[in-house]
Design a protein around this motif. Structure first.
Motif, PDB file in Angstrom:
ATOM      1  N   UNK A 647       0.855  -1.173   0.000  1.00 35.93           N
ATOM      2  CA  UNK A 647       0.000   0.000   0.000  1.00 35.93           C
ATOM      3  C   UNK A 647       0.903   1.239   0.000  1.00 35.93           C
ATOM      4  N   UNK A 648       0.777   2.051  -1.042  1.00 37.48           N
ATOM      5  CA  UNK A 648       1.653   3.226  -1.165  1.00 37.48           C
ATOM      6  C   UNK A 648       0.857   4.468  -0.768  1.00 37.48           C
ATOM      7  N   UNK A 649       1.335   5.157   0.250  1.00 35.14           N
ATOM      8  CA  UNK A 649       0.668   6.392   0.683  1.00 35.14           C
ATOM      9  C   UNK A 649       1.612   7.549   0.371  1.00 35.14           C
ATOM     10  N   UNK A 650       1.161   8.435  -0.477  1.00 38.64           N
ATOM     11  CA  UNK A 650       2.033   9.534  -0.907  1.00 38.64           C
ATOM     12  C   UNK A 650       1.190  10.719  -1.354  1.00 38.64           C
ATOM     13  N   UNK A 651       1.567  11.915  -0.928  1.00 44.92           N
ATOM     14  CA  UNK A 651       0.901  13.157  -1.322  1.00 44.92           C
ATOM     15  C   UNK A 651      -0.621  13.057  -1.202  1.00 44.92           C
ATOM     16  N   UNK A 652      -1.070  12.520  -0.102  1.00 47.65           N
ATOM     17  CA  UNK A 652      -2.510  12.448   0.162  1.00 47.65           C
ATOM     18  C   UNK A 652      -3.259  11.426  -0.660  1.00 47.65           C
ATOM     19  N   UNK A 653      -2.524  10.489  -1.288  1.00 49.26           N
ATOM     20  CA  UNK A 653      -3.223   9.445  -2.056  1.00 49.26           C
ATOM     21  C   UNK A 653      -2.830   8.073  -1.533  1.00 49.26           C
ATOM     22  N   UNK A 654      -3.656   7.106  -1.896  1.00 51.51           N
ATOM     23  CA  UNK A 654      -3.367   5.745  -1.432  1.00 51.51           C
ATOM     24  C   UNK A 654      -3.570   4.776  -2.597  1.00 51.51           C
ATOM     25  N   UNK A 655      -2.545   3.967  -2.882  1.00 53.74           N
ATOM     26  CA  UNK A 655      -2.658   2.975  -3.946  1.00 53.74           C
ATOM     27  C   UNK A 655      -2.353   1.607  -3.357  1.00 53.74           C
ATOM     28  N   UNK A 656      -3.237   0.655  -3.626  1.00 50.60           N
ATOM     29  CA  UNK A 656      -3.002  -0.704  -3.115  1.00 50.60           C
ATOM     30  C   UNK A 656      -2.751  -1.628  -4.298  1.00 50.60           C
ATOM     31  N   UNK A 657      -1.656  -2.416  -4.204  1.00 46.97           N
ATOM     32  CA  UNK A 657      -1.329  -3.337  -5.308  1.00 46.97           C
ATOM     33  C   UNK A 657      -0.974  -4.703  -4.744  1.00 46.97           C
ATOM     34  N   UNK A 658      -1.163  -5.733  -5.548  1.00 48.97           N
ATOM     35  CA  UNK A 658      -0.707  -7.049  -5.085  1.00 48.97           C
ATOM     36  C   UNK A 658       0.792  -7.154  -5.329  1.00 48.97           C
ATOM     37  N   UNK A 659       1.440  -8.082  -4.632  1.00 51.73           N
ATOM     38  CA  UNK A 659       2.860  -8.325  -4.848  1.00 51.73           C
ATOM     39  C   UNK A 659       3.758  -7.575  -3.885  1.00 51.73           C
ATOM     40  N   UNK A 660       5.058  -7.727  -4.145  1.00 49.15           N
ATOM     41  CA  UNK A 660       6.069  -7.185  -3.230  1.00 49.15           C
ATOM     42  C   UNK A 660       6.632  -5.879  -3.768  1.00 49.15           C
ATOM     43  N   UNK A 661       6.725  -4.878  -2.932  1.00 53.34           N
ATOM     44  CA  UNK A 661       7.319  -3.596  -3.316  1.00 53.34           C
ATOM     45  C   UNK A 661       8.831  -3.690  -3.106  1.00 53.34           C
ATOM     46  N   UNK A 662       9.617  -3.041  -3.960  1.00 49.90           N
ATOM     47  CA  UNK A 662      11.068  -3.210  -3.784  1.00 49.90           C
ATOM     48  C   UNK A 662      11.648  -2.373  -2.640  1.00 49.90           C
ATOM     49  N   UNK A 663      10.956  -1.325  -2.204  1.00 53.04           N
ATOM     50  CA  UNK A 663      11.511  -0.542  -1.102  1.00 53.04           C
ATOM     51  C   UNK A 663      10.438  -0.211  -0.068  1.00 53.04           C
ATOM     52  N   UNK A 664       9.913  -1.212   0.600  1.00 56.74           N
ATOM     53  CA  UNK A 664       8.862  -0.911   1.581  1.00 56.74           C
ATOM     54  C   UNK A 664       9.435  -0.179   2.793  1.00 56.74           C
ATOM     55  N   UNK A 665       8.620   0.718   3.382  1.00 59.26           N
ATOM     56  CA  UNK A 665       9.057   1.412   4.597  1.00 59.26           C
ATOM     57  C   UNK A 665       8.912   0.466   5.786  1.00 59.26           C
TER      58      UNK A 665
END
Ligand code: NAI
Length: 713
Positions: A647-665
């Motif tokens: 789940x990417x939260x950035x600049x007031x938006x939220x995007x959810x994707x399946x799979x592994x992110x390469x740089x998760x916080x």
């Protein structure tokens, strides 16, 4: 994230936990007890180590963490004070309620203290202990609050009076954690390294248990029930396998100071210990200021109840119609008057009433005489009774009616006006008198058995209607020699069947302390037990086409009839709820009975799959609270319905994707069922984390943003 100032003073709980002797023995093994202290480990005459208390309410500590909003990455259990009011029984249910009482600020970079206080009651109604705990939060200092008052203890300038060595094994945390604190720091080598330790460390509360044993052994050997207060500060971590010494200075009778040190380095691991001990003053159950009506109190059981309640301070309305054993005749004032005289001779307060419970006016008058004489009614014992035994074929309507009129209708006539007064006052204790003849059957007593079971139906519903007004309704099935049973017991048995051997149970059910509502107790000859209506698990005969047949019943009759693993229900809705569950799709929540639903307000969404949580995540996103936040949460959900989502939260938006992110916080790892429980509000993230169900890697602190930016439940 700041500490939650609004949480101060807000009630947390009640949180309940059932335990058996096995939990107490497992705890004892976890804190080093063995054959030398068999009383803690063997179910025969088992005694519970008092420090078990805090391990048993570990959940409460997590609640303090969640409510206060402390930064999870930097918390330690700071101080722990326990005050014991009664010994901990070897089994039962503990119910804890408490609150955060204060926050203290040690200054920027120096940390903050969160102080929580709670009280724990046992299912026997007794208050067991008060706990005052302090969480030291390294990362929450500098919020502008006051610093904590200095607490220091001056140890005597002499050698300790007792030194008790303890040798926790290298594997000690692995046993101790089974008592409830499954935080990874005490088991997971990688987690321990990430937290700055060479290896998993001892639980502070495990060392605390060693100290408690050492103090009891030195000062009150074999008598853990005498511990009154146990207070300390956790000062240094300890690795498993290191020997410890508990140093004890007895400073006066009933009080000692103590500390526990690492035997190798001399470092103090637990400091500023205070230990107080002595006898508990037994709390006598009293009824001062209470008003009790006892019907049929002119003799037999009712007379003894009246005398016992009066001796303990209650004001009594002694009702008795004074008729014959079968209820015939004009009645008489003698029996009630005689009991009133007996009460007055003891210095008690009582009035007589001669009304017939079997009439509506009689019921009203009985209650009115209590109001006129004493101003209220707190206790009602429906006890009046007659017998008209005959085999069913010979049972004439008159005999049927008169028995039902006295026992069942009589209880209705007296209870209704009494209940109205109790409801008004917000307090009441009502006892119905049932009988083994009703519970199980007895030849020649169809009228009596029907009336006695009818009383249980009355109790079952009245317990629900009275619950919110603190009115408790219970039933007694007595066995005693009296006019009613004069031809039942052989004369040589009479001393063993005295009404005095029933009365303590009834008096307990009449007391403020009474923790139960809607229970049935057998009492007689000094033997006490609970009877109950239970429902077996049964079986469901589902057919794709058509209804179950009689033949299906025949082939399933053993399973349908079995009461193995039977269950009690509080009310009709609970049974219906269970049936509905069976017929619903497996993952659908059964509708909750109203009262339960109220107790669990977080149960709102009801996700039935992991996938649906992630599908709904963008809808649950709250852009306003996510301003300036730039994070990637990676979810790794194990189990058959699990998978990987980010789940990417950035600049007031939220995007959810399946799979592994390469740089998760932040990476969150959890099993599918535990994840759904968390998302459905059954557990909080903090509870999941501290119980080891949720593992967090990367930036642990950022995980706290999840609750802020998603309104999932
Ligand atoms: P008891 O005969 O000594 O006492 C019953 C009292 O109720 C009598 O004093 C009687 O005058 C009074 N009474 C009868 N009808 C009345 C009415 N219409 N209005 C007001 N008072 C009335 O008998 P006991 O054994 O003390 O019974 C008390 C209760 O316990 C009864 O409800 C009985 O059914 C129940 N019980 C007793 C058992 C036993 O072993 N004694 C067994 C199971 C139930």
């Amino acid at each position: 994230m700041a500490l939650n100032m609004d949480a101060i003073g807000k009630m947390i709980g009640p949180i309940s936990r059932e335990y058996t002797w096995k939990d107490a023995a497992l705890y004892a093994l976890g804190v080093g007890a063995g054959f030398d202290e068999l009383e803690y480990c063997y179910e025969k005459d088992l005694k519970v180590i008092p420090s078990f208390s805090i391990a048993a309410i570990f959940d409460f500590l997590s609640h303090i963490g969640v409510q206060s909003n402390v930064n999870l990455a930097g918390i330690l259990h700071g101080e722990q004070e326990l005050i014991f009011h009664n010994p901990i029984p070897p089994e039962g249910k503990l119910t804890t309620q408490g609150k955060i009482i204060n926050y203290y600020d040690k200054g920027p970079g120096k940390g903050a203290l969160v102080v929580g206080e709670s009280e724990t009651f046992h299912s026997n109604g007794k208050k067991l202990f008060t706990s005052r705990l302090t969480i030291f939060s390294r990362l929450d200092g500098g919020f502008g609050g006051e610093n904590a008052p200095k607490k220091e203890i001056m140890f005597p300038n002499r050698e300790p009076d007792f030194v008790v060595e303890g040798s926790p094994s290298k594997d000690q945390p692995l046993i101790y954690r089974l008592s409830g604190d499954v935080f990874p720091l005490h088991v997971d080598p990688e987690f321990a390294k990430m937290s700055g330790f060479q290896m998993p460390i001892m639980h502070g509360l495990c060392t605390h248990g060693y100290a408690c044993r050492a103090l009891i052994k030195s000062l009150i050997p074999g008598q853990p029930e005498k511990v009154r207060r146990f207070d300390c500060r956790f000062s240094k971590t300890l690795y498993p396998g290191k020997s410890i010494k508990t140093l004890i200075w007895k400073i006066e009778e009933g009080k000692a100071l103590w500390k526990t040190v690492n035997a190798e380095t001399g470092d103090t691991v637990i400091d500023f210990g205070v230990f107080e001990y002595g006898d508990v003053k037994e709390e006598k159950i009293m009824f001062d200021g209470r008003v009790a009506i006892i019907t049929g109190a002119g003799g037999g059981l009712g007379r003894v109840y009246a005398l016992d309640l009066a001796k303990r301070g209650a004001k009594i309305v002694v009702n008795d119609f004074g008729g014959t054993r079968d209820g015939s005749g004009q009645g008489a004032s003698g029996p009630a008057d005689k009991v009133v005289e007996e009460i007055k001779a003891l210095g008690g307060s009582a009035i007589a009433n001669y009304d017939n419970v079997a009439t509506i006016e009689g019921g009203k008058n009985i209650v009115k005489s209590a109001i006129d004489a004493f101003g209220k009614v707190d206790i009602l014992i429906n006890n009046a009774g007659i017998l008209r035994d005959k085999s069913f074929i010979k049972m004439e309507k008159e005999n049927w009616d008169s028995v039902l009129n006295v026992h069942l209708n009589g209880a209705y006539y007296v209870t209704q006006p009494a209940f109205a007064v109790m409801k008004e006052n917000g307090y009441g204790r009502i006892i119905m008198t049932t009988s083994a003849a009703g519970l199980f059957g007895n030849f020649g007593q169809t009228n009596y058995s029907a009336a006695k079971m009818g009383l249980l139906g009355l109790m079952n519903t009245l317990k629900i209607e009275g619950a919110k007004y603190n009115i408790k309704v219970n039933a007694i099935a007595p066995v005693a020699a009296s006019r009613l049973t004069e031809d039942v017991f052989p004369p040589d048995l009479l001393p063993q069947v005295k009404p005095e051997l029933v009365s303590p149970m009834v008096i307990y059910l009449c007391s403020e302390k009474c923790p139960v509502n809607g229970n049935i107790y057998n009492a007689g000859m000094g033997a006490f037990s609970r009877a109950s209506v239970v429902t077996g698990p049964g079986t469901v005969i589902k057919k794709d086409s058509g209804y179950p047949t009689v033949e299906d019943i025949v082939s399933n009759i053993d399973r349908i009839s079995s009461i193995k693993d039977a269950k009690e229900y509080w009310q009709l809705n609970d049974l219906v709820g269970d049936i509905v569950t069976v017929f619903s799709a497996p993952k659908t929540e059964a509708p909750k009975p109203k009262e339960q639903a109220k107790a669990e307000p977080t149960q709102k969404t009801g996700f039935d799959s992991v996938k649906s949580v992630f599908e709904n995540m963008p809808k649950a996103f709250n852009a306003d609270s996510a301003k300036g936040i730039d994070v990637v949460f990676q979810y790794v959900i194990s189990g058959t319905s699990g998978g990987e989502w980010h789940c990417i939260v950035k600049e007031g938006t939220c995007t959810v994707k399946t799979g592994v992110h390469d740089k998760p916080t932040t990476i969150l790892k959890i099993g599918d069922a535990n994840f759904l429980d968390m998302m459905n509000g059954k557990t909080t993230p903090m509870q999941a984390y501290t119980s080891g169900k949720l593992k967090i890697e990367g930036d642990i602190m950022k995980s706290q943003l999840i609750q802020k930016i998603f309104k999932i439940n």
